[in-house]
Enzyme design. Structure first.
Site, PDB file in Angstrom:
ATOM      1  N   SER A  46       0.973  -1.365  -0.124  1.00  0.00           N
ATOM      2  CA  SER A  46       0.135  -0.122  -0.047  1.00  0.00           C
ATOM      3  C   SER A  46       0.809   1.118   0.017  1.00  0.00           C
ATOM      4  O   SER A  46       0.452   2.422  -0.617  1.00  0.00           O
ATOM      5  CB  SER A  46      -1.038  -0.156   1.268  1.00  0.00           C
ATOM      6  N   GLU A  47       2.135   1.265   0.698  1.00  0.00           N
ATOM      7  CA  GLU A  47       2.933   2.536   0.747  1.00  0.00           C
ATOM      8  C   GLU A  47       4.435   1.881   0.801  1.00  0.00           C
ATOM      9  O   GLU A  47       4.669   0.708   1.295  1.00  0.00           O
ATOM     10  CB  GLU A  47       2.811   3.412   1.767  1.00  0.00           C
ATOM     11  N   THR A  48       5.368   2.581   0.017  1.00  0.00           N
ATOM     12  CA  THR A  48       6.592   2.567   0.168  1.00  0.00           C
ATOM     13  C   THR A  48       7.175   3.978   0.545  1.00  0.00           C
ATOM     14  O   THR A  48       6.976   4.840   0.140  1.00  0.00           O
ATOM     15  CB  THR A  48       7.380   2.044  -1.272  1.00  0.00           C
TER      16      THR A  48
END
Length: 289
Positions: A46-48
């Protein structure tokens, strides 16, 4: 673009399990926005988070979903500082990160637990129960029975906080297309639904988070939304104190339960400080070229 290594981390783990995965890329100073997006898409979480040097504070950190850059991400912040600590790049102590949501403090404890400051809340707007009921598959009369407001609160990201009656959280059936259209129309990242637990539970509330507009049908731990929820609870549910400490569960419906702590401090009746904390565990690495 040369080969870039992303460390893979589960954030807000519960007894070493569960949590929400994030990618962490160190030494990202020379990466362009398009290269960061490509890496985030290859990681697929979902996020990096991408960590760069900063002339004024300890680090600059940017956050990318698989579709775009976002201003802040709680679980990716936790993953970032847990990674820096585990690789002996920082020691226990207080640090400052520059994000698009502002310059925020992060405290790394001796055992590696990370507690992050969030921006003080913005209370943006409210919605009626019938605006939300069809988005989550709950009848109007059930949703409205909480008698609590549905409110958009931001401690870095705009989320609509939706209370549901105890026992109904796992029964939500979110219409991703309609929720995406709704979030796009009202400039929201997503929806954070919660049910208040009984007083004998170790968790103040159980939560679910949906952000399909940003390629996230559901995620198992959302740090930014936990800060917003803590402010919501102080405003609408709990009263009479100057410091509030909460523990939230998220990801249960995904079979990936996570634990998130949140604390809120008030001065003269106004929120003066918000912190969200948890533990993280490295689960691997990915090389992207």
């Amino acid at each position: 673009m040369s080969v870039t290594k992303a460390t893979l981390v589960n954030s807000f783990t519960l007894d070493g399990k569960g949590g929400n995965p994030a990618g962490v890329v160190l030494n990202a100073d020379d990466l362009s926005k398009s290269e960061k997006l490509k890496i985030a898409q290859a990681v697929g979480y979902s996020e990096t988070a991408f960590v760069s040097k900063d002339d004024e504070v300890d680090f600059e950190v940017s956050f990318f979903t698989v579709t775009d850059e976002v201003d802040f991400c709680g679980h990716a912040t936790l993953a970032t500082f847990s990674t820096l600590f585990s690789k002996n790049l920082i020691s226990a102590g207080k640090y400052k990160q520059r994000t698009k949501a502002g310059i925020l403090s992060v405290n790394v404890e001796e055992d590696g637990r990370v507690v992050m400051e969030q921006a003080c809340p913005s209370y943006l707007q409210t919605f009626e129960y019938d605006d939300i009921a069809e988005l989550i598959g709950l009848p109007f009369d059930i949703l409205s029975s909480t008698q609590l407001p549905i409110e958009v609160i931001s401690t870095g990201l705009n989320d609509v906080i939706v209370p549901v009656p105890l026992g109904y959280l796992d029964k939500l059936e979110v219409d991703n297309e309609k929720l995406s259209e709704f979030c796009d129309k009202y400039d929201l990242i997503g929806m954070h639904a919660f049910e208040l637990n009984d007083s004998d539970s170790e968790f103040t509330a159980s939560c679910r988070n949906f952000a399909p507009l940003f390629g996230i049908p559901e995620e198992s731990a959302t740090g930014s939304s936990s800060g917003a929820l803590a402010c919501y609870l102080v405003k609408h549910v709990f009263a009479g104190e100057e410091t509030f400490d909460f523990v939230f569960e998220q990801g249960r419906a995904m079979g990936c339960a996570s634990r998130l702590s949140a604390s809120v401090k008030l001065e003269n009746g106004q929120v003066s400080k918000i912190e969200v904390g948890g533990e993280a565990k490295e689960i691997g690495a990915l090389k992207v070229s």
